[in-house]
Design a protein around this motif. Structure first.
Motif, mmCIF file in Angstrom:
data_model
loop_
_atom_site.group_PDB
_atom_site.id
_atom_site.type_symbol
_atom_site.label_atom_id
_atom_site.label_comp_id
_atom_site.label_asym_id
_atom_site.label_seq_id
_atom_site.Cartn_x
_atom_site.Cartn_y
_atom_site.Cartn_z
ATOM 1 N N LEU A 134 -25.549 16.788 0.719
ATOM 2 C CA LEU A 134 -25.254 16.189 -0.550
ATOM 3 C C LEU A 134 -26.302 15.294 -1.006
ATOM 4 C CD1 LEU A 134 -21.588 15.500 0.539
ATOM 5 C CD2 LEU A 134 -22.168 17.007 -1.238
ATOM 6 N N PRO A 135 -26.819 15.518 -2.509
ATOM 7 C CA PRO A 135 -27.807 14.720 -2.695
ATOM 8 C C PRO A 135 -27.740 13.269 -2.894
ATOM 9 C CG PRO A 135 -27.240 16.608 -4.638
ATOM 10 C CD PRO A 135 -26.347 16.525 -3.227
ATOM 11 N N LEU A 136 -26.476 12.733 -3.144
ATOM 12 C CA LEU A 136 -26.348 11.423 -3.083
ATOM 13 C C LEU A 136 -25.108 10.896 -1.867
ATOM 14 C CD1 LEU A 136 -26.906 9.082 -5.096
ATOM 15 C CD2 LEU A 136 -24.813 9.479 -6.288
ATOM 16 N N GLY A 137 -24.317 11.802 -1.427
ATOM 17 C CA GLY A 137 -23.472 11.560 -0.519
ATOM 18 C C GLY A 137 -22.261 10.728 -0.910
ATOM 19 N N GLY A 138 -21.358 10.325 0.199
ATOM 20 C CA GLY A 138 -20.334 9.435 -0.285
ATOM 21 C C GLY A 138 -19.529 8.933 0.888
ATOM 22 N N PHE A 139 -18.595 8.461 0.903
ATOM 23 C CA PHE A 139 -17.737 8.158 2.036
ATOM 24 C C PHE A 139 -16.266 8.433 1.871
ATOM 25 C CE2 PHE A 139 -17.837 4.747 -1.160
ATOM 26 C CZ PHE A 139 -16.666 4.431 -1.152
ATOM 27 N N GLY A 140 -15.561 8.305 3.147
ATOM 28 C CA GLY A 140 -14.064 8.773 3.169
ATOM 29 C C GLY A 140 -13.316 7.408 3.456
ATOM 30 N N VAL A 141 -12.268 7.686 2.549
ATOM 31 C CA VAL A 141 -11.401 6.433 2.614
ATOM 32 C C VAL A 141 -9.993 6.810 2.018
ATOM 33 C CG1 VAL A 141 -12.300 5.255 0.393
ATOM 34 C CG2 VAL A 141 -11.149 3.764 2.213
ATOM 35 N N SER A 142 -8.973 6.357 2.777
ATOM 36 C CA SER A 142 -7.586 6.876 2.324
ATOM 37 C C SER A 142 -7.277 6.109 1.110
ATOM 38 C CB SER A 142 -6.394 6.610 3.473
ATOM 39 O OG SER A 142 -6.129 5.094 3.656
ATOM 40 N N ARG A 143 -6.293 6.620 0.302
ATOM 41 C CA ARG A 143 -5.872 5.813 -1.084
ATOM 42 C C ARG A 143 -5.072 4.716 -0.511
ATOM 43 N NH1 ARG A 143 -6.725 8.290 -6.225
ATOM 44 N NH2 ARG A 143 -6.103 6.151 -6.660
ATOM 45 N N PRO A 156 0.915 -1.225 -0.024
ATOM 46 C CA PRO A 156 -0.287 0.019 -0.073
ATOM 47 C C PRO A 156 0.853 1.225 0.065
ATOM 48 C CG PRO A 156 0.079 -0.925 2.259
ATOM 49 C CD PRO A 156 0.991 -1.635 1.393
ATOM 50 N N ARG A 157 0.267 2.353 -0.484
ATOM 51 C CA ARG A 157 1.021 3.614 -0.123
ATOM 52 C C ARG A 157 0.145 4.562 -0.357
ATOM 53 N NH1 ARG A 157 1.214 1.864 -5.857
ATOM 54 N NH2 ARG A 157 0.146 3.266 -7.101
ATOM 55 N N HIS A 158 0.532 5.845 0.047
ATOM 56 C CA HIS A 158 -0.387 7.171 0.233
ATOM 57 C C HIS A 158 -0.287 7.746 -1.195
ATOM 58 C CE1 HIS A 158 -1.580 7.035 4.447
ATOM 59 N NE2 HIS A 158 -0.591 6.544 4.597
ATOM 60 N N LYS A 159 -1.553 8.435 -1.478
ATOM 61 C CA LYS A 159 -1.417 9.442 -2.510
ATOM 62 C C LYS A 159 -2.197 10.551 -2.416
ATOM 63 C CE LYS A 159 -1.786 6.153 -6.644
ATOM 64 N NZ LYS A 159 -2.724 5.410 -7.680
ATOM 65 N N VAL A 160 -1.761 11.499 -3.257
ATOM 66 C CA VAL A 160 -2.411 12.992 -3.018
ATOM 67 C C VAL A 160 -3.632 12.912 -3.576
ATOM 68 C CG1 VAL A 160 -2.504 15.391 -3.778
ATOM 69 C CG2 VAL A 160 -0.173 14.199 -3.274
ATOM 70 N N CYS A 161 -4.753 13.078 -2.700
ATOM 71 C CA CYS A 161 -6.019 12.890 -3.199
ATOM 72 C C CYS A 161 -7.088 13.572 -1.954
ATOM 73 C CB CYS A 161 -6.402 11.300 -3.333
ATOM 74 S SG CYS A 161 -8.102 11.146 -4.147
ATOM 75 N N GLY A 162 -7.990 13.978 -2.336
ATOM 76 C CA GLY A 162 -9.291 14.442 -1.302
ATOM 77 C C GLY A 162 -9.841 13.231 -0.333
ATOM 78 N N GLU A 163 -9.850 11.899 -0.991
ATOM 79 C CA GLU A 163 -10.169 10.757 -0.190
ATOM 80 C C GLU A 163 -11.827 10.683 0.074
ATOM 81 O OE1 GLU A 163 -6.826 10.253 2.470
ATOM 82 O OE2 GLU A 163 -5.721 9.369 1.077
ATOM 83 N N TYR A 164 -12.687 11.651 -0.606
ATOM 84 C CA TYR A 164 -13.871 11.610 -0.580
ATOM 85 C C TYR A 164 -14.353 10.620 -1.799
ATOM 86 C CZ TYR A 164 -18.806 12.863 -1.293
ATOM 87 O OH TYR A 164 -20.045 12.860 -1.609
ATOM 88 N N VAL A 165 -15.085 9.744 -1.677
ATOM 89 C CA VAL A 165 -15.640 8.796 -2.586
ATOM 90 C C VAL A 165 -17.341 9.062 -2.727
ATOM 91 C CG1 VAL A 165 -15.912 6.717 -3.838
ATOM 92 C CG2 VAL A 165 -13.685 7.049 -2.532
ATOM 93 N N SER A 166 -17.617 9.456 -3.854
ATOM 94 C CA SER A 166 -19.085 9.344 -4.009
ATOM 95 C C SER A 166 -19.901 8.285 -4.477
ATOM 96 C CB SER A 166 -19.391 10.148 -5.732
ATOM 97 O OG SER A 166 -20.693 10.202 -5.971
ATOM 98 N N ASN A 167 -21.046 8.017 -3.539
ATOM 99 C CA ASN A 167 -21.545 6.979 -3.384
ATOM 100 C C ASN A 167 -22.252 6.423 -4.674
ATOM 101 O OD1 ASN A 167 -21.766 6.270 -0.897
ATOM 102 N ND2 ASN A 167 -23.468 7.635 -0.313
ATOM 103 N N GLU A 168 -22.099 7.095 -5.928
ATOM 104 C CA GLU A 168 -22.406 6.563 -7.303
ATOM 105 C C GLU A 168 -21.470 5.193 -7.569
ATOM 106 O OE1 GLU A 168 -20.910 10.482 -8.674
ATOM 107 O OE2 GLU A 168 -20.711 9.378 -10.611
ATOM 108 N N VAL A 169 -20.799 5.131 -7.142
ATOM 109 C CA VAL A 169 -19.996 3.729 -7.404
ATOM 110 C C VAL A 169 -19.820 2.726 -6.279
ATOM 111 C CG1 VAL A 169 -18.490 4.914 -9.178
ATOM 112 C CG2 VAL A 169 -17.489 4.779 -6.893
#
Ligand SMILES: Cc1cc2nc3c(=O)[nH]c(=O)nc-3n(C[C@H](O)[C@H](O)[C@H](O)COP(=O)(O)OP(=O)(O)OC[C@H]3O[C@@H](n4cnc5c(N)ncnc54)[C@H](O)[C@@H]3O)c2cc1C
Length: 375
Positions: free
Chosen positions: A87-96, A38-51
């Motif tokens: 947020l209409p659909l919302g999402g979840f937080g997960v580190s890369r 595993p490794r860290h990546k530059v990202c906001g790490e919010y994933v939309s629930n659409e997927v």
């Protein structure tokens, strides 16, 4: 020489999703990735629930990870004005660190083969690809997916002319311990030359990730000083930076991020994720688009390779059409929103308008996001 039915260049969200999808349908897949997990990546790490339902269908088990569910967006100005909307659909937080590694483990369980090396060249001749690696080996493949992200050694070879120009954006990320940020909130904070996102990932860790114009950053030149001198002019970020405890020894950064126009098909490769086009990060759905593109590409590859009901030309045309239909407008609108967010005067004015009309903000969010994707 190794042979693959499908070779995927890049094992980020797009490449790994396509690998799992294709392998689960019995297709032989090789992923070439230049870094290990595993490794860290530059990202906001919010994933939309659409997927989320699609990833679960592929075998991802989110329940064991106890991830924060995010259903509220807050925007703040440098003057300390704030507005929040559902947020209409919302999402979840997960580190890369976790997400990419979980997808990698899932791919391994589906018998995807991984080669840890850098792809240096791709040649399409006589109906098949020859892919050269930095390790000096070569792999032959019937289909190649380009999922090499926003910045790669392959950009020059497979990009439009305008993309050869250097891009002025810098991304910075760091994880913190901090108690003052609600679990269900993703917040976007405006500062001179950029904007910063704050949201929780697993284990109560808070992610600060920002995008800034390089010329703005260069005047200070050091991330800690930039945080103190520029980000802290926004009272919300000041409060956070003064009270949060960093977890990383040093923040991560990535320079020369390009939002230029890209190709969804390049030299017969199906491009997925950021290598096909990047939505501005403030929309918070680059990863969802990468997953969705991987799903669309996998469907066409199955029709071509396994079911043999379309030829290569039809596969490429169908993928390009779908890509344009789902992403072209969203990327354009994301660009317009970023322009407003970075223009302090417009942003303050926009916030006044939005304060009087939250449905307007919800409409903008809906238009930069898709509907849940399910097969
Ligand atoms: C500052 C910032 C904040 C963001 N915040 C969010 C957010 O909160 N939510 C969201 O959904 N999206 C966000 N995004 C966007 C999101 O990070 C991307 O859209 C997503 O990572 C795209 O996935 P990908 O698989 O296309 O690329 P990546 O995840 O970048 O994967 C590409 C992979 O290809 C590999 N690679 C590259 N070249 C080669 C080569 N030649 N050979 C072998 N391997 C290679 C790389 O090592 C990498 O692992 C943000 C982006 C930025 C810049």
């Amino acid at each position: 020489m190794k042979n693959a039915d499908v070779l995927i260049i890049g094992g980020g969200v797009a490449g790994l999703t396509a690998a799992v999808d294709l392998a689960s349908k019995g297709i032989q897949v090789v992923v070439v990735e230049k870094k290990t997990y595993p490794r860290h990546k530059v990202c906001g790490e919010y994933v939309s629930n659409e997927v989320k339902p699609y990833l679960e269908q592929l075998g991802m088990n989110f329940t064991t990870l106890s991830l924060p569910e995010i259903n509220t967006l807050q925007l703040t100005t440098q003057q300390g004005k704030a507005i929040s909307v559902k947020l209409p659909l919302g999402g979840f937080g997960v580190s890369r660190y976790t997400l990419d590694n979980q997808l990698y483990q899932l791919a391994m369980r589906n018998k995807v083969e991984f080669v840890f090396s850098t792809v240096t060249a791709v040649d399409f001749q006589g109906g098949e690809f020859e892919v050269s690696l930095a390790s000096k080996s070569m792999i032959k493949a019937k289909v190649v997916l380009g999922a090499f992200g926003k910045r790669s050694n392959l950009d020059e070879r497979f990009q439009l002319k305008s993309r050869h120009q250097k891009s002025p954006w810098l991304g910075v990320k760091c994880h913190y311990h901090y108690d003052g940020h609600p679990k269900n909130l993703v917040s976007l904070h405006n500062f001179q030359g950029g904007y910063a996102g704050l949201s929780q990932v697993e284990e109560g860790v808070l992610n600060l990730c920002y995008l800034v114009r390089y010329d703005s950053f260069k005047r200070v030149g050091d991330i800690h000083e930039f945080n103190r001198q520029v980000l802290s002019r926004n009272p919300y970020l000041k409060q956070f930076l003064e009270n949060a405890r960093p977890i990383f020894d040093q923040p991560l950064s990535i320079a020369q991020i390009s939002f230029g126009k890209k190709l969804s098909i390049a030299d017969h490769m199906l491009m997925c994720g950021d290598s096909a086009g990047m939505i501005h990060p403030l929309c918070g759905n680059g990863m969802a688009m990468a997953v969705h593109a991987a799903k669309m590409a996998s469907e066409q590859v199955v029709y071509f390779l396994k079911d043999q009901i379309i030829d290569r030309n039809e596969m490429e045309n169908a993928y390009q059409k779908q890509w344009d239909k789902h992403f072209k407008k969203r990327i354009w609108l994301g660009g317009q929103l970023q322009r407003i967010m970075l223009h302090t005067g417009w942003f303050n004015f926009g916030m006044q308008s939005i304060a009087n009309s939250k449905p307007m903000l919800q409409t903008l969010i809906k238009r930069t996001h898709g509907n849940p994707i399910l097969s």
